[in-house]
Design an enzyme around this catalytic site. Structure first.
Site, short mmCIF file in Angstrom:
data_model
loop_
_atom_site.label_atom_id
_atom_site.label_comp_id
_atom_site.label_asym_id
_atom_site.label_seq_id
_atom_site.Cartn_x
_atom_site.Cartn_y
_atom_site.Cartn_z
N LYS A 82 0.70 -1.16 -0.04
CA LYS A 82 0.03 0.00 0.01
C LYS A 82 0.88 1.32 0.19
CE LYS A 82 -3.29 -2.27 3.01
NZ LYS A 82 -2.40 -3.13 3.71
N THR A 83 1.79 1.24 0.86
CA THR A 83 2.87 2.20 1.03
C THR A 83 3.82 2.58 -0.24
OG1 THR A 83 3.16 1.91 3.33
CG2 THR A 83 4.34 3.41 2.55
N ASP A 127 -1.30 6.09 6.91
CA ASP A 127 -1.31 4.51 7.33
C ASP A 127 -2.10 4.24 8.44
OD1 ASP A 127 -0.91 1.86 6.79
OD2 ASP A 127 1.31 1.77 7.43
N THR A 176 -5.81 -2.16 7.27
CA THR A 176 -6.01 -3.46 7.04
C THR A 176 -7.50 -3.71 7.32
OG1 THR A 176 -5.32 -3.65 9.35
CG2 THR A 176 -3.72 -4.15 7.76
N ARG A 235 6.18 -8.30 0.70
CA ARG A 235 7.02 -8.12 1.73
C ARG A 235 7.70 -9.30 2.43
NH1 ARG A 235 4.36 -4.76 6.45
NH2 ARG A 235 4.42 -3.06 5.16
#
Ligand code: ADE
Length: 356
Positions: A82-83, A127, A176, A235
């Protein structure tokens, strides 16, 4: 006021602090590692192709109109980029990005300060946006809708409200838990999109790209072996490729092939579905102590020494998506597939067939 202080408390406080410091260092290391390998454009960004297609159109249209891009909300499990995507969007809009998270915006002046510091056209990335408090949300509403802040000055009868303009910006929120966002906040996003788990082919491409940036030698089958155990998450794939590269360098000639990748992942106790020891402990706990469930999330978290949020956000989504556990109104259950995966026979006194 009572002050509780004995030697044990002091020791455990010190230990807590030390652990926090170690965690912070690990986070710094992870962040700089992630920054080095982060894609900077849509061409470099692998996966999420439907979302990427839509975003390219929205960005081109916004540029043609000379306007800022609509506010965007990304939701989905952690580690899906997302980032990273927010950074790509800012770069594709030829603008800059400021990155923060909701827990850092505790006081009104935190959110006001960041909004006032924005340059025109900039992207603001928040976030964990579901954790924004009510006051911060209310400050954000007029800023998102009409690019101004309502500020009050003076006291009582002399109280005045001022409308202060803020530079036009695009808010990108990430969460999330889309369901935990308040309705009014959710309604102010023009584009809402769920990020999906990556396919093994996409993860393989992510792994090869990372290996090439970091100068690791990797064979196709080695990349596939890591991709298979990366739980659909770039990740995790990027972390594993680093660990496997270390293993290959120490135990072999530095080349990541299928055999070395599988050996390294076995040593890391990551099984063929990508589950690690915590995933397996979670499922075993439900089977052995709670007869397969249902059992409440708080009980699971307490027994594993993790917090509920970590269980819900980090461990559960993949176990649910793989059908290994089920969520019921009365708590979590291990599915027949989960029993099979761990080598248990269901309803036979939870006897494990083999010790994993
Ligand atoms: N690294 C992390 N996520 C990535 C992605 N989606 N594409 C390329 N590299 C990545």
């Amino acid at each position: 006021m009572t002050i509780f202080s004995d030697d044990n408390n002091f020791k455990s406080d010190n230990l807590d602090r030390k652990n926090k410091e170690i965690k912070a260092e690990q986070n710094d290391f992870d962040k700089s590692f992630e920054n080095n390998i982060r894609p900077k454009s849509f061409d470099e960004y692998i996966g999420q192709s439907a979302l990427k297609g839509n975003l390219k159109i929205s960005i081109e249209a916004a540029k043609k109109r000379g306007q800022v891009l609509d506010h965007l909300l990304f939701y989905g499990p952690p580690g899906l980029g997302k980032t990273t995507l927010a950074g790509v969007i800012a770069a594709e809009m030829d603008s800059e990005i400021k990155i923060t998270s909701a827990p850092a915006l505790e006081r009104p002046r935190d959110i006001i300060g960041i909004l006032m510091s924005l340059k025109g056209g900039e992207v603001l990335f928040i976030d964990e946006i579901h954790r924004l408090n009510k006051i911060a949300e209310e400050i954000l509403y007029p800023a998102m809708e009409d690019f101004y802040l309502d500020m009050t000055t003076g006291k009582a009868q002399a109280l005045k409200t001022l409308r202060v303009p803020v530079p036009k910006f695009t808010l990108i929120g990430a969460t999330t838990k889309a369901g935990a966002l308040s309705g009014p906040l959710r309604d102010r996003f023009g584009i809402i999109h769920r990020l999906e788990f990556y396919s093994p082919t996409e993860l393989c491409a992510v792994i090869k790209r990372t290996a090439s940036i970091l100068n690791f030698k990797i064979e196709e089958e080695g990349a596939k072996a890591i991709a298979k155990r990366s739980r659909g998450t770039p990740r995790i794939a990027n972390r594993l490729v680093k660990r496997v590269a270390d293993y290959a360098l120490v135990k072999s000639n530095g080349i990541i092939n299928e055999e070395i990748a599988n050996q390294a992942l076995d040593v890391l106790k990551i099984d063929e579905n990508g589950l690690d020891t915590t995933d397996r402990s979670l499922m075993r706990l439900i089977i052995e102590k709670y007869d397969g469930g249902p059992v409440g999330i708080e009980t699971i978290a307490a027994a594993l020494g993790e917090d509920t949020r970590t269980i819900e956000d980090v461990y559960e989504p993949y176990l649910l998506q793989e059908g290994l556990i089920q969520r019921t109104p009365r708590g979590r259950k291990v599915s027949p597939q989960g029993y099979r995966h761990l080598g248990y026979k269901q309803n036979s006194n939870q006897q494990s067939l083999f010790d994993l």
